[in-house]
Scaffold this motif. Structure first.
Motif, short mmCIF file in Angstrom:
data_model
loop_
_atom_site.label_atom_id
_atom_site.label_comp_id
_atom_site.label_asym_id
_atom_site.label_seq_id
_atom_site.Cartn_x
_atom_site.Cartn_y
_atom_site.Cartn_z
N GLU A 152 0.81 -1.22 0.00
CA GLU A 152 0.00 0.00 0.00
C GLU A 152 0.85 1.27 0.00
OE1 GLU A 152 -3.69 1.95 2.52
OE2 GLU A 152 -2.51 0.33 3.40
N ASP A 153 1.86 1.32 0.83
CA ASP A 153 2.66 2.54 0.97
C ASP A 153 3.92 2.51 0.11
OD1 ASP A 153 0.86 3.50 2.91
OD2 ASP A 153 1.85 2.30 4.45
N GLU A 154 4.03 1.47 -0.73
CA GLU A 154 5.20 1.31 -1.60
C GLU A 154 6.50 1.35 -0.79
OE1 GLU A 154 5.03 4.08 -4.81
OE2 GLU A 154 3.10 3.36 -5.54
N GLU A 155 6.44 0.68 0.37
CA GLU A 155 7.61 0.63 1.24
C GLU A 155 8.41 -0.65 1.06
OE1 GLU A 155 5.17 -1.10 5.12
OE2 GLU A 155 5.88 0.97 5.10
N GLY A 156 7.96 -1.51 0.13
CA GLY A 156 8.71 -2.74 -0.16
C GLY A 156 8.45 -3.85 0.83
N ALA A 157 7.31 -3.79 1.52
CA ALA A 157 6.97 -4.83 2.49
C ALA A 157 5.45 -5.00 2.54
CB ALA A 157 7.51 -4.49 3.87
N ILE A 158 4.99 -6.23 2.76
CA ILE A 158 3.55 -6.50 2.81
C ILE A 158 3.21 -7.38 4.01
CG2 ILE A 158 3.38 -6.38 0.28
CD1 ILE A 158 3.09 -9.46 0.31
N ASP A 159 1.93 -7.38 4.35
CA ASP A 159 1.40 -8.22 5.42
C ASP A 159 0.84 -9.49 4.78
OD1 ASP A 159 -0.01 -9.43 7.48
OD2 ASP A 159 -0.67 -7.53 8.34
N LEU A 160 1.41 -10.64 5.12
CA LEU A 160 0.98 -11.91 4.52
C LEU A 160 -0.49 -12.20 4.74
CD1 LEU A 160 3.78 -14.61 5.03
CD2 LEU A 160 2.81 -13.77 2.90
N ARG A 161 -1.04 -11.69 5.84
CA ARG A 161 -2.44 -11.97 6.16
C ARG A 161 -3.36 -11.44 5.05
NH1 ARG A 161 -2.52 -9.55 12.19
NH2 ARG A 161 -1.61 -7.82 10.98
N GLU A 162 -2.98 -10.32 4.47
CA GLU A 162 -3.80 -9.74 3.41
C GLU A 162 -3.77 -10.61 2.16
OE1 GLU A 162 -2.12 -5.87 3.17
OE2 GLU A 162 -2.78 -5.33 5.20
N TYR A 163 -2.61 -11.18 1.86
CA TYR A 163 -2.51 -12.10 0.72
C TYR A 163 -3.40 -13.31 0.94
CZ TYR A 163 -0.73 -15.95 -2.09
OH TYR A 163 -0.63 -17.05 -2.92
N VAL A 164 -3.42 -13.86 2.15
CA VAL A 164 -4.23 -15.04 2.45
C VAL A 164 -5.72 -14.73 2.32
CG1 VAL A 164 -4.83 -16.76 4.19
CG2 VAL A 164 -2.44 -16.05 3.91
N ILE A 165 -6.13 -13.55 2.77
CA ILE A 165 -7.54 -13.17 2.64
C ILE A 165 -7.95 -13.10 1.18
CG2 ILE A 165 -9.21 -11.30 3.01
CD1 ILE A 165 -7.65 -10.57 5.55
N ALA A 166 -7.14 -12.43 0.36
CA ALA A 166 -7.44 -12.33 -1.07
C ALA A 166 -7.47 -13.70 -1.72
CB ALA A 166 -6.40 -11.43 -1.75
N LEU A 167 -6.52 -14.56 -1.34
CA LEU A 167 -6.47 -15.90 -1.90
C LEU A 167 -7.71 -16.70 -1.52
CD1 LEU A 167 -4.74 -17.95 -3.48
CD2 LEU A 167 -3.78 -18.69 -1.30
N SER A 168 -8.17 -16.53 -0.29
CA SER A 168 -9.36 -17.24 0.17
C SER A 168 -10.59 -16.84 -0.64
CB SER A 168 -9.61 -16.96 1.66
OG SER A 168 -10.80 -17.58 2.10
N VAL A 169 -10.72 -15.54 -0.96
CA VAL A 169 -11.85 -15.07 -1.77
C VAL A 169 -11.81 -15.68 -3.16
CG1 VAL A 169 -12.98 -13.07 -2.79
CG2 VAL A 169 -12.05 -12.93 -0.48
N VAL A 170 -10.62 -15.73 -3.75
CA VAL A 170 -10.48 -16.28 -5.10
C VAL A 170 -10.74 -17.78 -5.11
CG1 VAL A 170 -8.80 -16.71 -6.93
CG2 VAL A 170 -8.91 -14.46 -5.87
N CYS A 171 -10.32 -18.46 -4.05
CA CYS A 171 -10.50 -19.91 -3.99
C CYS A 171 -11.96 -20.29 -3.75
CB CYS A 171 -9.64 -20.51 -2.87
SG CYS A 171 -7.88 -20.53 -3.22
N ARG A 172 -12.68 -19.50 -3.00
CA ARG A 172 -14.08 -19.81 -2.67
C ARG A 172 -14.90 -18.52 -2.63
NH1 ARG A 172 -12.61 -21.89 3.50
NH2 ARG A 172 -11.54 -20.01 4.17
#
Length: 506
Positions: free
Chosen positions: A364-384
């Protein structure tokens, strides 16, 4: 047309359907069913005692007679159903010249008309051969069967298509609808590569239904199969055009790259139809139109996320089984952000441009780091995509404190923003409604009870002010130009995809 004229037109249409329902519809339905039953003994005799070796031999005069008889009977069946004119343009190639016929757009079960006119083989699920009457007719055209119970079925299907395609014309042509699903013909979605993997010449075939009113189209939304049948049989005339385009011979590059081959053939067919192409796939459409308590907004970044996930070789249908493992790994990070290299190691993938694009959706802030939890949430929506409450429960487990198992408003905002694929979302009113005791924190049980009492909580607390829910993607009752099916025009969808690719997921 003014309001009075439109009202009069609707009244005339309703009157016509009512009259046709009581008169022509039952007659047509009876004769169509009778012709199908009449075809059954011819098909039964043709397949009786037939071996696979017989299929690879030239047809005998007796087999040719049965083939012509079945074609005549099936053409009569379509005529009885109101398809009085079937216009054929171009010339069908011989099996030795083009072993595979690729048909598009695929928009209805009436697309079976070219199948019965050519008696080409098609790819069918194995369960179809056990259906009374219909199964015998299917067996006659020597289909390639796909078994859902066999994990290797898809691979075996491709190998069987390849074997037939390289038989030098000994097998009948295989007819394939490479879109893999029904669309409303406004554009051609991404072709699946199955027809192009053998690397042999294909003959593109395009279908048109130039009727004044479209009662043919059967898509994700709109009338069901029986309603489509009823409306079509109530039409005085149903027109269909079948155009055989010139044979497309692949280059060496296309033989080595089935996706490139498929895309180039799709463009040829789109030009012939006068429509555009879109990079949306069947899976993207399923995601965008999924029925869930949190329907995705039209500008969701999750469509771009889903595309990137698949382009990296990650298959959501397989990743769904590992969601709990991914969520536990992300939970243990306790919000600690990771860089691109660590993200690549987490996914067990090399650092590529596509992985960087995926990473950027969460940075989000283009700081070169992300929160893995957000990736898992997005993946869960795509999977189901239709199980949004399951995704929220998974998210609660990752964000809640270990002692009280609660989350605060800020956490809920992140969960819902990521789950909807939007960059801004105000959840204050929703959080206060859930937090009845004004504790400043909620549990998943609190959320679940609230959702059960307020099944339309998203529309009441989120959509009105925060999300544009008036597009064709969001409204199941949206009416398209054809009057019956939800629109899916390439211009609108490409604009949405472009917007989504520029947005962050949080």
């Amino acid at each position: 047309m003014d309001q009075d004229g439109f009202t009069m037109w609707i009244q005339l249409l309703v009157s016509q359907i009512a009259i046709m329902t009581l008169t022509l519809f039952p007659i047509r339905l009876f004769f169509a069913a009778f012709m199908m039953l009449l075809a059954w003994p011819f098909a039964f005799i043709a397949v009786m005692g037939r071996t696979e070796k017989d299929l690879e031999k030239p047809m005998t005069w007796w087999a040719k007679f049965l083939d012509l008889s079945l074609k005549a009977i099936m053409r009569t069946m379509w005529f009885a159903g109101g398809f009085h004119w079937v216009t054929v343009k171009g010339q069908q190639a011989l099996p030795a010249e083009a072993p595979i016929l690729t048909l598009a757009p695929h928009s209805s079960y009436f697309d079976a008309i070219p199948v019965t006119m050519t008696m080409a083989s098609i790819v069918m699920k194995a369960e179809s051969k056990d259906i009374p009457v219909w199964g015998t007719l299917i067996n006659f055209i020597r289909p390639v069967f796909v078994s859902r119970s066999d994990q290797d079925s898809r691979k075996k299907t491709v190998e069987e298509i390849r074997r037939r395609a390289h038989s030098n014309g000994m097998w009948p042509q295989v007819m394939i609808f490479p879109e893999g699903t029904c669309t409303n013909r406004s554009c051609l979605i991404t072709f699946k590569p199955g027809a192009f993997i053998p690397g042999v010449p294909v003959q593109p075939v395009v279908l048109r239904y130039p009727n004044k009113m479209d009662t043919i189209t059967w898509t994700w939304q709109g009338p069901g199969a029986l309603e489509i049948l009823w409306l079509s049989l109530c039409q005085f005339h149903n027109y269909v055009e079948i155009e055989f385009l010139p044979i497309y011979t692949p280059s060496e590059e296309e033989k080595q790259n089935p996706a490139l081959y498929a895309n180039n053939v799709r463009r040829v067919m789109a030009r012939a139809l006068g429509v555009s192409v879109t990079d949306y796939t069947f899976e993207d459409c399923q995601l965008a139109l999924a029925e869930g308590q949190l329907r995705l907004p039209s500008d969701t970044s999750l469509l771009e996320f889903a595309r990137l996930v698949r382009s990296l070789g990650l298959k959501p249908e397989k990743l769904e089984k590992e969601l709990d493992k991914f969520s536990e790994s992300a939970r243990q990070k306790k919000g600690e952000k990771i860089g691109l290299k660590a993200f690549a190691e987490y996914l067990n993938l090399p650092v590529t441009d596509k992985l960087e694009d995926l990473f950027a959706l969460f940075d989000e802030d283009e700081e070169g780091a992300i929160d893995l939890r957000e990736y898992v949430i997005a993946l869960s929506v795509v999977c189901r995509p239709s199980k949004t409450l399951d995704t929220i429960q998974l998210a609660f487990k990752m964000y809640q404190t270990e002692n009280s198992q609660t989350i605060v408003e800020e956490d809920l905002a992140v969960i819902l923003k990521t789950g909807l694929g939007v960059s801004e979302l105000n959840v204050t009113d929703l959080f206060r409604a859930i937090d009845e005791e004004d504790k400043g924190k909620i549990t998943y049980d609190d959320f679940d009870r609230f959702a059960e009492r307020n099944p339309h909580f998203a529309a009441d607390y989120i959509y009105p002010d925060q999300i544009d829910s008036g597009t064709c993607l969001d409204s199941p009752s949206a009416i398209a130009p054809n009057g019956f099916c939800t629109d899916f025009t390439p211009e609108d969808m490409e604009d949405l995809l472009t917007q989504a690719s520029k947005k962050k997921l949080n």
